[in-house]
Write an enzyme that holds these catalytic residues in place. Structure first.
Site, PDB file in Angstrom:
ATOM      1  N   GLU A 169       0.792  -1.241   0.000  1.00  0.00           N
ATOM      2  CA  GLU A 169       0.000   0.000   0.000  1.00  0.00           C
ATOM      3  C   GLU A 169       0.821   1.287   0.000  1.00  0.00           C
ATOM      4  O   GLU A 169       0.544   2.207   0.768  1.00  0.00           O
ATOM      5  CB  GLU A 169      -0.956  -0.003   1.209  1.00  0.00           C
ATOM      6  CG  GLU A 169      -1.889  -1.192   1.216  1.00  0.00           C
ATOM      7  CD  GLU A 169      -2.915  -1.152   2.335  1.00  0.00           C
ATOM      8  OE1 GLU A 169      -2.825  -0.266   3.200  1.00  0.00           O
ATOM      9  OE2 GLU A 169      -3.808  -2.018   2.342  1.00  0.00           O
ATOM     10  N   ASN A 211       2.129  -5.067  -3.224  1.00  0.00           N
ATOM     11  CA  ASN A 211       0.722  -5.385  -2.957  1.00  0.00           C
ATOM     12  C   ASN A 211      -0.070  -4.100  -2.667  1.00  0.00           C
ATOM     13  O   ASN A 211       0.405  -3.240  -1.920  1.00  0.00           O
ATOM     14  CB  ASN A 211       0.675  -6.304  -1.718  1.00  0.00           C
ATOM     15  CG  ASN A 211      -0.671  -6.938  -1.471  1.00  0.00           C
ATOM     16  OD1 ASN A 211      -1.263  -7.521  -2.375  1.00  0.00           O
ATOM     17  ND2 ASN A 211      -1.160  -6.841  -0.234  1.00  0.00           N
ATOM     18  N   HIS A 247     -10.315  -6.037  -2.267  1.00  0.00           N
ATOM     19  CA  HIS A 247     -11.397  -5.870  -1.291  1.00  0.00           C
ATOM     20  C   HIS A 247     -12.521  -5.176  -2.056  1.00  0.00           C
ATOM     21  O   HIS A 247     -12.411  -3.990  -2.369  1.00  0.00           O
ATOM     22  CB  HIS A 247     -10.935  -5.012  -0.114  1.00  0.00           C
ATOM     23  CG  HIS A 247      -9.870  -5.678   0.701  1.00  0.00           C
ATOM     24  ND1 HIS A 247     -10.109  -6.811   1.441  1.00  0.00           N
ATOM     25  CD2 HIS A 247      -8.565  -5.369   0.887  1.00  0.00           C
ATOM     26  CE1 HIS A 247      -8.991  -7.181   2.062  1.00  0.00           C
ATOM     27  NE2 HIS A 247      -8.038  -6.328   1.740  1.00  0.00           N
ATOM     28  N   GLU A 274      -6.132 -10.590  -1.361  1.00  0.00           N
ATOM     29  CA  GLU A 274      -6.946 -10.379  -0.146  1.00  0.00           C
ATOM     30  C   GLU A 274      -8.424 -10.336  -0.493  1.00  0.00           C
ATOM     31  O   GLU A 274      -9.186  -9.526   0.049  1.00  0.00           O
ATOM     32  CB  GLU A 274      -6.523  -9.074   0.564  1.00  0.00           C
ATOM     33  CG  GLU A 274      -5.065  -9.050   0.938  1.00  0.00           C
ATOM     34  CD  GLU A 274      -4.643  -7.804   1.715  1.00  0.00           C
ATOM     35  OE1 GLU A 274      -5.517  -7.074   2.214  1.00  0.00           O
ATOM     36  OE2 GLU A 274      -3.426  -7.570   1.821  1.00  0.00           O
ATOM     37  N   ASP A 276     -12.151 -10.272  -0.864  1.00  0.00           N
ATOM     38  CA  ASP A 276     -13.438 -10.392  -0.162  1.00  0.00           C
ATOM     39  C   ASP A 276     -14.415  -9.455  -0.870  1.00  0.00           C
ATOM     40  O   ASP A 276     -14.014  -8.467  -1.470  1.00  0.00           O
ATOM     41  CB  ASP A 276     -13.351 -10.160   1.364  1.00  0.00           C
ATOM     42  CG  ASP A 276     -12.625  -8.898   1.807  1.00  0.00           C
ATOM     43  OD1 ASP A 276     -12.386  -7.993   0.971  1.00  0.00           O
ATOM     44  OD2 ASP A 276     -12.295  -8.804   3.010  1.00  0.00           O
TER      45      ASP A 276
HETATM   46  C1  XIL Z   1      -6.367  -6.133   8.292  1.00  0.00           C
HETATM   47  C2  XIL Z   1      -6.734  -7.324   9.154  1.00  0.00           C
HETATM   48  O1  XIL Z   1      -7.635  -8.126   8.455  1.00  0.00           O
HETATM   49  C3  XIL Z   1      -7.325  -6.855  10.446  1.00  0.00           C
HETATM   50  O2  XIL Z   1      -7.482  -7.950  11.350  1.00  0.00           O
HETATM   51  C4  XIL Z   1      -6.444  -5.802  11.118  1.00  0.00           C
HETATM   52  O3  XIL Z   1      -7.093  -5.272  12.202  1.00  0.00           O
HETATM   53  C5  XIL Z   1      -6.110  -4.690  10.149  1.00  0.00           C
HETATM   54  O4  XIL Z   1      -5.546  -5.233   8.972  1.00  0.00           O
HETATM   55  N1  XIL Z   1      -5.039  -4.481   3.656  1.00  0.00           N
HETATM   56  C6  XIL Z   1      -4.033  -5.297   4.125  1.00  0.00           C
HETATM   57  C7  XIL Z   1      -4.281  -6.175   5.292  1.00  0.00           C
HETATM   58  O5  XIL Z   1      -2.968  -5.387   3.498  1.00  0.00           O
HETATM   59  O6  XIL Z   1      -3.141  -6.367   6.062  1.00  0.00           O
HETATM   60  C8  XIL Z   1      -5.396  -5.642   6.155  1.00  0.00           C
HETATM   61  O7  XIL Z   1      -5.673  -6.610   7.159  1.00  0.00           O
HETATM   62  C9  XIL Z   1      -6.605  -5.342   5.320  1.00  0.00           C
HETATM   63  C10 XIL Z   1      -6.306  -4.307   4.283  1.00  0.00           C
END
Ligand code: XIL
Length: 457
Positions: A169, A211, A247, A274, A276
Site C-alpha cells: 500500500e 501489494n 477488497h 486479499e 473479499d
Molecule cells: C487487516 C486485518 O484483516 C485486520 O485484522 C487488522 O485489524 C487490520 O488489517 N489491507 C491489508 C491487510 O494489506 O493487512 C489488512 O488486514 C486489510 C487491508
C-alpha cells in the site's frame, strides 16, 4: 462472535467506505457463467480445483484460529495456501527494535507445512501497523531499521515463503498516481527498491511482490504502480509479482482482467491477495468473475481470500465464501465451478528446458550503478558478455575502507570487505553474445567507485 486479531497495537485500519471506492466507477456486466467442458473429473475443494491449472487457492488466518476445530477443518480441507492476516506484520514480529517475536508466524508456517500448504508472507513494510518505536523514527534511522527488518524477517523465513508482500500500500488513493506520504516514503523515493533488494538478498527463493488495494481496474492508482513496476523491471530491481488485494464492493470494474494482464505483460506474476466481496445479489457473480479473470491470465498464479468464514472477517458485511456456521455460500460454488472449468497445467510454470552450455572462454565487462545514503548503499552491477556467449563470470570489486557487504542477490560473494569476487549463481552464468545480466549487493559504509573487472569462466 467475530474473531478479531488483538495481538498488538493496530494502526491505520481504513474505513470501509474507502475500500469500496475503487470499484465504484465500474458498470457491472453480468457474466454468462458458461462452464467449459473439462477433461478431468471436477475437484471438490478450492485448493484441488485451483491446482488443476497449477494455481494455489489460499486464505488469511491467525494462529489463534487454528484451535477452533470447525474452522481448522475448513481451512485444511479447502485451501492449499495460507497467509498471516496479522502475525507477520512489523508490529507483531518486531515489537521492540531488534527484538523479534516470530512464534505466532512460525506456528502458521508449521501448520502449513504439516498440511501441505504454501505460505504467502504479509507484509515486510507498510505504513500501517508499525510498532510504536518505528513510528517514532525518521530519516536514516528509520531507513536502516526498515531494511534491517526486511533482512531479519525474510532471513528467518528463508526457504519457507512462496511469495512475500515486500511492500504494502505505498501508493496514494485518488487521481494522482503518486506515492502515498508516509514515514517510509519520507526516507527517500528509493525505499521500495531498497526493500526489494534486501528481501532478495535474504531469501532468493521467494517471489517478491508489491501489494495494494483500489487497483481493481485500470485507474490512476494502478497506473502509478504499473509505471513503478515497469521502471523496476527496466532497471533490474528484483520484483517478481504484483498483488491485487481486491477488497470489493457490489460492482467489479469491467477492465479488472485487462488490468491484471497489463501487469503480467511487464514480466511479473500477478496474484489476487486479499479477496473479499460485499454481501448482496452480486457477491457470487463477482467472486466468479474475479476467479475467471485470474484463470484467463496465464501469469495469475493464485488467489487468496481474506479469511475463511464470515465470522472471522475484518469486514462486517459477510464478504467470505463460508458463513459463520461453516456452510458453503453460493459464492463458494461459483468459485469452485469456475476453477473446475479450466484444465491443464499453467503455462507460466513449464518444465525447465535445458540448453547446452556455450564453450569456455569469451570475455565480459561490468559496470556498477550505486544508490547511496548516509551510512549505506545498494550497488547494481551489470555484466555484459563480449562478442561470444559466456558460461560463467566473476566480477572483482574493491570496497573502500570501512565498507562491508551485508547482502548479495543473483551472485555469490567471496567475502564482505576489501576486494570481493562476485561469481554467477546457477541460473545466470550463461549470457549470450552481447547480452547482459544483473546482480546486486547491499552494504554499509561508502559504496565502491571505479570500474570493476569481469572475467568470463
Ligand atoms: C487487516 C486485518 O484483516 C485486520 O485484522 C487488522 O485489524 C487490520 O488489517 N489491507 C491489508 C491487510 O494489506 O493487512 C489488512 O488486514 C486489510 C487491508
Amino acid at each position: 462472535m467475530k474473531l478479531r486479531a488483538t495481538g498488538g497495537r493496530i494502526a491505520g485500519l481504513r474505513p470501509r467506505t474507502m475500500l469500496m471506492s475503487g470499484a465504484a466507477a465500474a458498470a457491472l456486466l453480468v457474466s454468462t457463467a458458461l462452464i467449459a467442458p473439462s477433461a478431468h473429473a471436477a475437484a471438490s475443494t478450492l485448493g484441488a480445483a485451483a491446482a488443476q491449472s497449477g494455481r494455489y487457492f489460499g486464505a488469511a488466518t491467525n494462529s489463534f484460529q487454528l484451535s477452533n476445530s470447525a474452522y481448522a477443518t475448513i481451512l485444511n480441507r479447502e485451501f492449499n495456501s495460507i497467509v498471516a492476516e496479522n502475525e507477520m506484520k512489523w508490529y507483531a514480529n518486531e515489537p521492540q527494535q531488534n527484538s523479534f517475536s516470530f512464534s505466532a508466524g512460525d506456528r502458521l508456517v508449521a501448520h502449513a507445512r504439516a498440511n501441505g500448504m504454501s505460505v504467502r508472507g504479509h507484509t515486510l513494510l507498510w505504513h500501517a501497523q508499525q510498532p510504536g518505536w518505528a513510528q517514532n523514527l525518521s530519516g536514516t534511522a528509520l531507513r536502516n531499521a526498515a531494511i534491517n527488518h526486511v533482512t531479519r524477517v525474510a532471513t528467518h523465513y528463508r526457504g519457507q515463503i512462496h511469495s512475500w508482500d515486500v511492500v504494502n500500500e505505498a501508493f496514494a488513493d485518488g487521481g494522482s498516481g503518486a506515492r502515498r506520504d508516509s514515514n517510509l516514503q519520507r526516507t527517500g523515493n528509493d525505499w521500495i527498491e531498497a526493500a526489494f533488494r534486501a528481501a532478495r538478498a535474504a531469501d532468493p527463493g521467494a517471489k517478491l511482490c508489491y501489494n495494494d488495494y483500489n487497483t481493481d481496474g485500470i485507474n490512476a492508482k494502478s497506473t502509478g504502480i504499473y509505471n513503478m513496476v515497469r521502471d523496476f523491471k527496466q532497471r533490474g530491481v528484483p520484483i517478481d509479482c504484483v498483488g491485487f488485494q481486491s477488497h470489493l464492493g457490489t460492482t467489479l470494474a469491467s477492465d479488472y482482467q485487462a488490468n491484471l494482464q497489463r501487469f503480467a505483460d511487464l514480466g511479473v506474476d500477478v496474484q489476487i491477495t486479499e479477496l473479499d466481496v460485499a454481501q448482496g445479489a452480486n457477491q457470487a457473480s463477482i467472486y466468479e468473475r474475479v476467479t475467471r479473470a485470474c484463470l484467463a491470465v496465464t501469469r495469475c498464479t493464485g488467489i487468496t481470500v481474506w479469511g475463511v468464514w464470515d465470522a472471522a472477517s475484518w469486514r462486517d458485511d459477510n464478504p467470505l465464501l463460508f458463513d459463520g456456521n461453516g456452510n458453503k455460500k453460493p459464492a463458494y460454488t461459483s468459485v469452485l465451478n469456475a476453477l473446475n472449468s479450466v484444465s491443464g497445467p499453467n503455462p507460466t510454470n513449464p518444465p525447465p528446458t535445458t540448453t547446452p552450455p556455450p564453450p569456455a572462454g569469451g570475455a565480459c565487462s561490468a559496470s556498477v550503478s550505486l544508490n547511496s545514503w548516509n551510512g549505506g548503499f545498494v550497488a547494481t552491477v551489470r555484466v555484459t558478455a563480449g562478442s561470444a556467449a559466456i558460461r560463467g563470470w566473476t566480477v572483482r570489486i574493491t570496497l573502500p575502507g570501512g565498507a562491508a557487504v551485508t547482502g548479495t542477490w543473483n551472485a555469490q560473494a567471496s567475502g564482505s570487505t576489501g576486494t570481493v569476487n562476485f561469481s554467477n549463481v546457477g541460473y545466470n552464468g550463461q549470457v549470450g553474445a552481447g547480452g547482459s545480466t544483473e546482480f546486486g549487493f547491499q552494504g554499509t559504509g561508502t559504496g565502491p567507485s571505479g570500474t570493476p573487472t569481469c572475467t568470463a569462466t
